[in-house]
Design a protein around this motif. Structure first.
Motif, PDB file in Angstrom:
ATOM      1  N   ASP A 129      14.270  62.928  35.349  1.00 41.04           N
ATOM      2  CA  ASP A 129      14.358  64.288  34.848  1.00 41.04           C
ATOM      3  C   ASP A 129      14.665  65.384  35.377  1.00 41.04           C
ATOM      4  N   HIS A 130      14.298  65.530  36.739  1.00 42.68           N
ATOM      5  CA  HIS A 130      14.330  66.715  37.522  1.00 42.68           C
ATOM      6  C   HIS A 130      16.023  67.059  37.675  1.00 42.68           C
ATOM      7  N   ILE A 131      16.883  65.813  38.020  1.00 45.52           N
ATOM      8  CA  ILE A 131      18.020  65.758  37.854  1.00 45.52           C
ATOM      9  C   ILE A 131      18.877  66.277  36.535  1.00 45.52           C
ATOM     10  N   TYR A 132      18.360  65.920  35.667  1.00 45.25           N
ATOM     11  CA  TYR A 132      18.800  66.100  34.023  1.00 45.25           C
ATOM     12  C   TYR A 132      18.530  67.802  33.938  1.00 45.25           C
ATOM     13  N   ARG A 133      17.363  68.134  34.451  1.00 49.14           N
ATOM     14  CA  ARG A 133      17.077  69.562  34.071  1.00 49.14           C
ATOM     15  C   ARG A 133      17.937  70.495  34.850  1.00 49.14           C
ATOM     16  N   THR A 134      18.027  70.108  36.101  1.00 46.62           N
ATOM     17  CA  THR A 134      19.074  71.016  37.085  1.00 46.62           C
ATOM     18  C   THR A 134      20.364  71.003  36.646  1.00 46.62           C
TER      19      THR A 134
ATOM     20  N   ALA B 111      34.231  65.628  44.607  1.00 50.14           N
ATOM     21  CA  ALA B 111      33.166  65.778  45.666  1.00 50.14           C
ATOM     22  C   ALA B 111      31.799  65.011  44.902  1.00 50.14           C
ATOM     23  N   PRO B 112      31.515  64.070  45.621  1.00 49.59           N
ATOM     24  CA  PRO B 112      30.538  63.098  44.974  1.00 49.59           C
ATOM     25  C   PRO B 112      29.294  63.327  45.743  1.00 49.59           C
ATOM     26  N   TYR B 113      28.135  63.093  44.857  1.00 53.10           N
ATOM     27  CA  TYR B 113      26.726  63.211  44.991  1.00 53.10           C
ATOM     28  C   TYR B 113      25.881  62.086  44.497  1.00 53.10           C
ATOM     29  N   VAL B 114      24.946  61.726  45.415  1.00 59.23           N
ATOM     30  CA  VAL B 114      24.155  60.416  44.949  1.00 59.23           C
ATOM     31  C   VAL B 114      22.836  60.652  45.157  1.00 59.23           C
ATOM     32  N   TYR B 115      21.729  60.123  44.433  1.00 60.82           N
ATOM     33  CA  TYR B 115      20.434  59.930  44.387  1.00 60.82           C
ATOM     34  C   TYR B 115      19.715  58.734  44.322  1.00 60.82           C
ATOM     35  N   PRO B 116      19.044  58.056  44.903  1.00 61.46           N
ATOM     36  CA  PRO B 116      18.660  56.669  45.009  1.00 61.46           C
ATOM     37  C   PRO B 116      17.837  56.264  43.983  1.00 61.46           C
ATOM     38  N   GLN B 117      17.168  56.975  43.426  1.00 56.82           N
ATOM     39  CA  GLN B 117      16.164  56.567  42.164  1.00 56.82           C
ATOM     40  C   GLN B 117      17.183  56.280  41.135  1.00 56.82           C
ATOM     41  N   GLY B 118      17.389  55.365  40.316  1.00 55.01           N
ATOM     42  CA  GLY B 118      18.272  55.161  39.099  1.00 55.01           C
ATOM     43  C   GLY B 118      19.543  54.958  39.422  1.00 55.01           C
ATOM     44  N   ASN B 119      19.721  55.043  40.798  1.00 53.65           N
ATOM     45  CA  ASN B 119      21.065  54.637  41.471  1.00 53.65           C
ATOM     46  C   ASN B 119      22.223  55.701  40.737  1.00 53.65           C
ATOM     47  N   VAL B 120      21.675  57.012  40.825  1.00 62.21           N
ATOM     48  CA  VAL B 120      22.891  58.206  40.223  1.00 62.21           C
ATOM     49  C   VAL B 120      23.763  58.672  41.053  1.00 62.21           C
ATOM     50  N   ARG B 121      24.992  58.883  40.454  1.00 58.48           N
ATOM     51  CA  ARG B 121      25.770  59.263  41.054  1.00 58.48           C
ATOM     52  C   ARG B 121      26.559  60.345  40.369  1.00 58.48           C
ATOM     53  N   ILE B 122      26.932  61.649  40.839  1.00 61.21           N
ATOM     54  CA  ILE B 122      27.308  62.661  40.148  1.00 61.21           C
ATOM     55  C   ILE B 122      28.730  62.898  40.861  1.00 61.21           C
TER      56      ILE B 122
ATOM     57  N   LEU C 177      31.664  73.915  37.843  1.00 62.17           N
ATOM     58  CA  LEU C 177      31.357  73.011  38.734  1.00 62.17           C
ATOM     59  C   LEU C 177      30.645  73.673  39.951  1.00 62.17           C
ATOM     60  N   MET C 178      31.111  75.059  40.359  1.00 66.40           N
ATOM     61  CA  MET C 178      30.267  75.694  41.611  1.00 66.40           C
ATOM     62  C   MET C 178      28.995  76.117  41.220  1.00 66.40           C
ATOM     63  N   LEU C 179      28.721  76.359  39.931  1.00 71.38           N
ATOM     64  CA  LEU C 179      27.362  76.809  39.671  1.00 71.38           C
ATOM     65  C   LEU C 179      26.524  75.333  39.784  1.00 71.38           C
ATOM     66  N   LEU C 180      27.042  74.229  39.376  1.00 68.70           N
ATOM     67  CA  LEU C 180      26.289  73.138  39.416  1.00 68.70           C
ATOM     68  C   LEU C 180      25.915  72.675  40.931  1.00 68.70           C
ATOM     69  N   GLN C 181      27.261  72.875  41.648  1.00 68.21           N
ATOM     70  CA  GLN C 181      26.931  72.586  43.346  1.00 68.21           C
ATOM     71  C   GLN C 181      25.879  73.227  43.744  1.00 68.21           C
ATOM     72  N   VAL C 182      25.835  74.594  43.514  1.00 64.03           N
ATOM     73  CA  VAL C 182      24.700  75.398  44.032  1.00 64.03           C
ATOM     74  C   VAL C 182      23.384  74.890  43.341  1.00 64.03           C
ATOM     75  N   ARG C 183      23.145  74.454  42.350  1.00 58.87           N
ATOM     76  CA  ARG C 183      21.950  73.947  41.534  1.00 58.87           C
ATOM     77  C   ARG C 183      21.676  72.637  42.133  1.00 58.87           C
ATOM     78  N   LEU C 184      22.591  71.607  42.511  1.00 57.49           N
ATOM     79  CA  LEU C 184      22.177  70.484  43.017  1.00 57.49           C
ATOM     80  C   LEU C 184      21.967  70.113  44.388  1.00 57.49           C
ATOM     81  N   LYS C 185      22.507  71.297  45.142  1.00 51.10           N
ATOM     82  CA  LYS C 185      22.748  70.997  46.644  1.00 51.10           C
ATOM     83  C   LYS C 185      21.366  70.638  47.239  1.00 51.10           C
TER      84      LYS C 185
END
Length: 231
Positions: free
Chosen positions: A204-209, A150-161, A21-29
């Protein structure tokens, strides 16, 4: 496309270690944004009170993978009764949607006791439906589920992680609105849950990240495990 128009979304869940989870947070920030409702530490506490009927239909349908299925819960955030929400989560063909309406503290306390609150003409249809099930199928509060998100959002595709840590259960449903309640963890030490939700597509860039070699999707249900833990 019909499912999207009806509010259904893709939802995938993964069991993760704290390190993952911590690695993902660093990648996604630098890719996604923190949810505006999160606190200064980027998290908030979620506590949900789940309902089931006399035959534990919701739990058994989870176990059997019945499709479609649904379950009711009441949810509060950061142990506060200022915002109390009744929610109905529905699952169909591997996709989910959530219907919700606000509750007053008085309505919540009545439902916590397994009693039916007074219904008026302007009472939301969702509360009417729960009350009907309480009359006809003896739907009652069964278990509390609590965790830090710990929630994260991205508007395109209404993504919620979302990254859900320290998932715990309590059978003291009468203490749902208390600040502190007795809780027991339901996962092994260091195990947490990652959820990825989106509408039509995941960019795609969120999927890869977000790729981690050991992550595998799981049919994880917080409600089901919390119920099993206390049976």
């Amino acid at each position: 496309m019909e499912s999207m128009e009806n509010g259904y979304r893709h939802e995938f869940k993964y069991l993760c270690s704290y390190g993952e989870l911590m690695l993902l947070q660093v990648r996604l920030k630098n890719v996604v944004l923190p949810d505006a409702h999160a606190g200064e530490d980027g998290e908030y506490n979620i506590r949900s009170l789940y309902f089931d009927d006399y035959y534990d239909t919701c739990m058994r349908e989870n176990e059997a993978g019945t499709d479609p299925r649904e379950k009711f819960r009441i949810r509060i955030y950061d142990h506060s009764s200022e915002r109390i929400t009744l929610e109905l989560k529905q699952k169909m063909r591997g996709m989910t949607r959530k219907l919700s309406c606000p509750l007053t503290e008085e309505q919540c306390k009545t439902l916590m006791r397994g009693e039916i609150p007074d219904l008026q003409e302007d009472t939301p249809a969702l509360l009417h439906k729960l009350c009907l099930l309480m009359r006809t199928r003896l739907m009652r509060p069964k278990v509390i589920v609590e965790y830090e998100r710990a929630p994260y959002v991205y508007p395109q595709g209404n993504v919620r992680i979302t990254m859900d840590k320290n998932i715990c259960a309590s059978n003291r449903t009468d203490l749902f609105l208390n600040d502190q309640i007795p809780l027991r963890p339901i996962l092994g030490t260091g195990q947490h849950v990652l959820e990825v939700k989106y509408d039509e597509y995941l960019p795609d860039h969120i999927y890869r990240t977000a790729q981690l070699e050991n992550l595998r999707t799981t049919a994880f249900s917080k409600y089901y495990l919390c119920r099993r833990f206390h049976l």
